[in-house]
Scaffold this motif. Structure first.
Motif, PDB file in Angstrom:
ATOM      1  N   TRP A 137       9.314  -4.328   9.625  1.00 24.93           N
ATOM      2  CA  TRP A 137       8.968  -3.045  10.233  1.00 24.93           C
ATOM      3  C   TRP A 137       7.489  -2.946  10.596  1.00 24.93           C
ATOM      4  O   TRP A 137       7.107  -2.215  11.521  1.00 24.93           O
ATOM      5  CB  TRP A 137       9.363  -1.898   9.299  1.00 24.93           C
ATOM      6  CG  TRP A 137       8.595  -1.844   8.004  1.00 24.93           C
ATOM      7  CD1 TRP A 137       8.977  -2.380   6.817  1.00 24.93           C
ATOM      8  CD2 TRP A 137       7.331  -1.215   7.774  1.00 24.93           C
ATOM      9  NE1 TRP A 137       8.039  -2.134   5.849  1.00 24.93           N
ATOM     10  CE2 TRP A 137       7.012  -1.421   6.411  1.00 24.93           C
ATOM     11  CE3 TRP A 137       6.434  -0.505   8.569  1.00 24.93           C
ATOM     12  CZ2 TRP A 137       5.839  -0.943   5.840  1.00 24.93           C
ATOM     13  CZ3 TRP A 137       5.255  -0.030   8.004  1.00 24.93           C
ATOM     14  CH2 TRP A 137       4.973  -0.250   6.655  1.00 24.93           C
ATOM     15  N   GLN A 138       6.625  -3.684   9.893  1.00 25.01           N
ATOM     16  CA  GLN A 138       5.191  -3.591  10.177  1.00 25.01           C
ATOM     17  C   GLN A 138       4.825  -4.180  11.539  1.00 25.01           C
ATOM     18  O   GLN A 138       3.727  -3.931  12.046  1.00 25.01           O
ATOM     19  CB  GLN A 138       4.406  -4.287   9.062  1.00 25.01           C
ATOM     20  CG  GLN A 138       4.484  -3.524   7.733  1.00 25.01           C
ATOM     21  CD  GLN A 138       3.859  -4.285   6.591  1.00 25.01           C
ATOM     22  OE1 GLN A 138       4.194  -5.442   6.354  1.00 25.01           O
ATOM     23  NE2 GLN A 138       2.947  -3.650   5.884  1.00 25.01           N
ATOM     24  N   GLY A 147       8.182   6.738   3.275  1.00 22.65           N
ATOM     25  CA  GLY A 147       7.925   6.046   2.018  1.00 22.65           C
ATOM     26  C   GLY A 147       7.443   4.625   2.144  1.00 22.65           C
ATOM     27  O   GLY A 147       7.585   3.854   1.189  1.00 22.65           O
ATOM     28  N   GLN A 148       6.849   4.259   3.288  1.00 24.08           N
ATOM     29  CA  GLN A 148       6.391   2.886   3.449  1.00 24.08           C
ATOM     30  C   GLN A 148       4.887   2.788   3.218  1.00 24.08           C
ATOM     31  O   GLN A 148       4.165   3.779   3.223  1.00 24.08           O
ATOM     32  CB  GLN A 148       6.775   2.362   4.831  1.00 24.08           C
ATOM     33  CG  GLN A 148       8.265   2.262   5.036  1.00 24.08           C
ATOM     34  CD  GLN A 148       8.966   1.472   3.938  1.00 24.08           C
ATOM     35  OE1 GLN A 148       8.651   0.318   3.694  1.00 24.08           O
ATOM     36  NE2 GLN A 148       9.922   2.100   3.264  1.00 24.08           N
ATOM     37  N   PHE A 149       4.440   1.573   3.040  1.00 21.81           N
ATOM     38  CA  PHE A 149       3.075   1.290   2.608  1.00 21.81           C
ATOM     39  C   PHE A 149       2.097   1.363   3.767  1.00 21.81           C
ATOM     40  O   PHE A 149       2.358   0.829   4.849  1.00 21.81           O
ATOM     41  CB  PHE A 149       3.044  -0.103   1.979  1.00 21.81           C
ATOM     42  CG  PHE A 149       1.685  -0.565   1.544  1.00 21.81           C
ATOM     43  CD1 PHE A 149       1.063   0.018   0.455  1.00 21.81           C
ATOM     44  CD2 PHE A 149       1.020  -1.563   2.227  1.00 21.81           C
ATOM     45  CE1 PHE A 149      -0.186  -0.414   0.037  1.00 21.81           C
ATOM     46  CE2 PHE A 149      -0.224  -2.007   1.823  1.00 21.81           C
ATOM     47  CZ  PHE A 149      -0.832  -1.421   0.728  1.00 21.81           C
ATOM     48  N   ASP A 150       0.969   2.042   3.555  1.00 20.26           N
ATOM     49  CA  ASP A 150      -0.096   2.108   4.542  1.00 20.26           C
ATOM     50  C   ASP A 150      -1.332   1.448   3.950  1.00 20.26           C
ATOM     51  O   ASP A 150      -2.003   2.012   3.083  1.00 20.26           O
ATOM     52  CB  ASP A 150      -0.397   3.561   4.908  1.00 20.26           C
ATOM     53  CG  ASP A 150      -1.422   3.674   6.033  1.00 20.26           C
ATOM     54  OD1 ASP A 150      -2.007   2.641   6.415  1.00 20.26           O
ATOM     55  OD2 ASP A 150      -1.640   4.796   6.526  1.00 20.26           O
ATOM     56  N   ALA A 151      -1.631   0.227   4.429  1.00 24.31           N
ATOM     57  CA  ALA A 151      -2.771  -0.518   3.890  1.00 24.31           C
ATOM     58  C   ALA A 151      -4.081   0.213   4.108  1.00 24.31           C
ATOM     59  O   ALA A 151      -5.034   0.047   3.326  1.00 24.31           O
ATOM     60  CB  ALA A 151      -2.826  -1.906   4.533  1.00 24.31           C
ATOM     61  N   SER A 343       4.175   4.986  -8.494  1.00 27.68           N
ATOM     62  CA  SER A 343       3.831   3.999  -7.478  1.00 27.68           C
ATOM     63  C   SER A 343       4.092   4.456  -6.052  1.00 27.68           C
ATOM     64  O   SER A 343       3.565   3.867  -5.111  1.00 27.68           O
ATOM     65  CB  SER A 343       4.591   2.698  -7.741  1.00 27.68           C
ATOM     66  OG  SER A 343       5.983   2.920  -7.808  1.00 27.68           O
ATOM     67  N   LYS A 344       4.905   5.498  -5.836  1.00 27.48           N
ATOM     68  CA  LYS A 344       5.253   5.885  -4.470  1.00 27.48           C
ATOM     69  C   LYS A 344       4.014   6.245  -3.673  1.00 27.48           C
ATOM     70  O   LYS A 344       3.881   5.874  -2.500  1.00 27.48           O
ATOM     71  CB  LYS A 344       6.241   7.053  -4.487  1.00 27.48           C
ATOM     72  CG  LYS A 344       6.724   7.442  -3.094  1.00 27.48           C
ATOM     73  CD  LYS A 344       7.787   8.517  -3.160  1.00 27.48           C
ATOM     74  CE  LYS A 344       9.073   7.986  -3.730  1.00 27.48           C
ATOM     75  NZ  LYS A 344       9.712   6.982  -2.848  1.00 27.48           N
ATOM     76  N   SER A 345       3.066   6.967  -4.276  1.00 24.16           N
ATOM     77  CA  SER A 345       1.861   7.359  -3.554  1.00 24.16           C
ATOM     78  C   SER A 345       0.861   6.218  -3.455  1.00 24.16           C
ATOM     79  O   SER A 345       0.066   6.172  -2.515  1.00 24.16           O
ATOM     80  CB  SER A 345       1.202   8.563  -4.242  1.00 24.16           C
ATOM     81  OG  SER A 345       0.885   8.255  -5.589  1.00 24.16           O
ATOM     82  N   LEU A 346       0.876   5.281  -4.396  1.00 18.62           N
ATOM     83  CA  LEU A 346      -0.086   4.180  -4.389  1.00 18.62           C
ATOM     84  C   LEU A 346       0.412   3.006  -3.555  1.00 18.62           C
ATOM     85  O   LEU A 346      -0.184   2.642  -2.536  1.00 18.62           O
ATOM     86  CB  LEU A 346      -0.372   3.726  -5.835  1.00 18.62           C
ATOM     87  CG  LEU A 346      -1.312   2.537  -6.003  1.00 18.62           C
ATOM     88  CD1 LEU A 346      -2.671   2.838  -5.393  1.00 18.62           C
ATOM     89  CD2 LEU A 346      -1.445   2.176  -7.482  1.00 18.62           C
ATOM     90  N   ALA A 347       1.504   2.395  -3.992  1.00 22.96           N
ATOM     91  CA  ALA A 347       2.114   1.272  -3.275  1.00 22.96           C
ATOM     92  C   ALA A 347       3.534   1.123  -3.796  1.00 22.96           C
ATOM     93  O   ALA A 347       3.724   0.781  -4.976  1.00 22.96           O
ATOM     94  CB  ALA A 347       1.323  -0.017  -3.509  1.00 22.96           C
ATOM     95  N   PRO A 348       4.544   1.392  -2.976  1.00 23.53           N
ATOM     96  CA  PRO A 348       5.933   1.349  -3.459  1.00 23.53           C
ATOM     97  C   PRO A 348       6.319   0.027  -4.105  1.00 23.53           C
ATOM     98  O   PRO A 348       7.167  -0.004  -4.999  1.00 23.53           O
ATOM     99  CB  PRO A 348       6.747   1.612  -2.191  1.00 23.53           C
ATOM    100  CG  PRO A 348       5.826   2.345  -1.277  1.00 23.53           C
ATOM    101  CD  PRO A 348       4.467   1.803  -1.562  1.00 23.53           C
TER     102      PRO A 348
END
Length: 500
Positions: A137-138, A147-151, A343-348
């Protein structure tokens, strides 16, 4: 003696073993290790001299010298005086060799056949309706996924600081041993003193158990509390993974349609054993259950003798004031089991959650967790404890709330401009919105066509238990999409809607 590998092959090995963010010395070492363990360099094979290998690879000679010395220290190669380095015969000793070809069975033996594996399965989890996202997806320019990761928002320096401190000699001796049923006491203390009070919840360490994410918490509760015949009421639409987990234990699931205030309190809940709810931020509609309804739900739980499983996800990221206190904060009779995520807010991908409940429930959850996986990673638990104690989580939540507020405003503005026929449930926080498409539109079809144009959205039908499920809903998330990409991505959706 075994033959040396030529320069061309060494170059291929280096390219194959190259790793991003690794120095040349580490890459040379990894190249030799892989060649040894993969059998390309058998025992006693001589390695090229440091000068020869450096020339073949186009690196400094000192780089190869240091890599060889490290390999010798680790036992992969052996130095021989005036002869160079040779592959150690001990490094692959004890390995099981490839099995010889099996002779054809004699007539006296029955013919060989594989087990019929599908016939042996007691359930088919792969066939369940679940949220599906592309693994890559990235790569897509417009990932409106929840709910996906934003670096860009990840606090790299802060997390690295905590991990490095966790790797001190003293800490390693603390978290390195098998914890059996225990959790890191520092993490539990931080959950009790820093995390839960923000939600109005107060608990002792005996009332908290750490899980591998909130989904693992749901699985533990289902395994401990539910069997065939257990009656469970769920929000409709609602969280698909909770539905699938509970359905693996009981067929007595009851879908209760939500309204603008979340889960209704009424006859639909009568006779149930458990109620699963997301009162602070309903999944997927995002509506919040008001205080009066929460109090009514607790009164009915007392009258009907049912227990509420509260999944309190994304409750802290509100845009219009302080967050509502958790339903658990109003509970005085141990009627609410509270599930949260760290972890959801930090990194799933870090997978760290927890359950808060009465001590006797938590004790059984710990014993059950021991049978499954003993305990979540003690290293990650300790790193999280430090992350919380140093205030990094609070800083992250503030930055994240500001970013999500801007992105939410951009999504809503773009939808109003490019897709005015869509109805959006009002958003008060979080990282997604629930969108009703024009009558006759199919969310799954729209998602498929949008993906071809680089836009990822989530079809809404998977959130419904009722079949056939309504198909004219989609969920649009903004946790992983940059602000400048929002308007052009929604413009593509608007174009596709107009084409229909």
């Amino acid at each position: 003696m075994a033959q040396r590998l030529d320069a061309a092959l060494w170059k291929q090995l280096l390219q194959h073993g190259a790793r991003q963010h690794q120095g040349l010395q580490a890459q040379v070492r990894a190249m030799v290790v892989e060649a040894i363990l993969d059998g390309l360099l058998p025992p006693h094979t001589p390695l090229p001299s440091s000068r020869e290998l450096a020339q073949a690879l186009g690196v400094a000679r000192n780089t190869v010298v240091l890599a060889y010395q490290q390999l010798a220290d680790e036992g992969y190669v052996q130095p021989r005086e005036r002869s160079g380095y040779f592959v150690s015969p001990d490094i692959t000793a004890g390995r099981v060799r490839a099995a010889p070809a099996v002779a054809q069975p004699s007539a006296a033996l029955p013919p060989s056949r594989r087990p019929d594996w599908p016939a042996r399965f007691k359930q088919h989890p792969s066939a369940l309706r679940s949220i599906v996202k592309p693994a890559d997806w990235q790569r897509y320019p417009y990932p409106f996924l929840y709910g996906q990761f934003d670096a860009a928002l990840f606090p790299t320096a802060d997390w690295r600081e905590c991990v490095i401190k966790t790797l001190s000699v003293v800490d390693i001796r603390d978290w390195g041993p098998d914890q059996i049923m225990r959790d890191d006491p520092r993490l539990v203390q931080q959950i009790c003193s820093r995390v839960l009070p923000r939600r109005g919840v107060w608990a002792s360490p005996e009332e908290v158990v750490v899980t591998v994410g909130a989904q693992h918490a749901l699985y533990l509760l289902a395994d401990l509390l539910m069997r065939e015949g257990t009656r469970v009421a769920m929000e409709e639409p609602g969280y698909p993974d909770a539905r699938n987990i509970f359905a693996s234990r009981t067929s007595m699931l009851r879908a209760v349609p939500v309204d603008e205030a979340g889960l209704p309190v009424g006859e639909a809940l009568a006779g149930c054993d458990y109620i699963y709810a997301t009162p602070s931020h309903q999944c997927p509609t995002t509506v919040t259950m008001p205080l009066e309804r929460r109090q009514a739900l607790l009164r009915m739980a007392q009258e009907q003798d049912f227990v509420i499983i509260e999944d309190d996800y994304e409750s802290e990221n509100r845009f219009d004031g302080d967050p509502f206190p958790a339903l658990k904060s109003l509970d005085r009779e141990d009627r609410v089991i509270y599930i949260g995520s760290l972890s959801k807010s930090l990194a799933p991908g870090l997978r760290m959650g927890y359950v808060v409940g009465p001590a006797e429930l938590v004790a059984e959850l710990r014993a059950l967790r021991r049978l499954e996986l003993r305990h979540p990673s003690a290293l990650v638990q300790r790193a999280f404890a430090l992350f919380l104690s140093l205030g990094h989580q609070d800083s992250l939540l503030r930055r994240q709330a500001a970013a999500w507020r801007d992105r939410a405003a951009a999504v809503l503005t773009a939808l109003a401009r490019h897709a005015p026929a869509c109805r959006v449930v009002p958003v008060s926080g979080g990282s997604s919105c629930w969108v009703q498409l024009p009558e006759g539109m199919d969310g799954s079809e729209l998602a498929a066509r949008a993906r071809e144009r680089g836009v990822l959205i989530e079809p809404g039908e998977v959130f419904f238990m009722t079949e056939p499920a309504p198909r004219h809903f989609v969920r649009i998330g903004w946790s992983a999409i940059p602000l400048p990409a929002i308007d052009p991505g929604i413009a593509v959706l608007g174009e596709l809607l107009r084409q229909r």
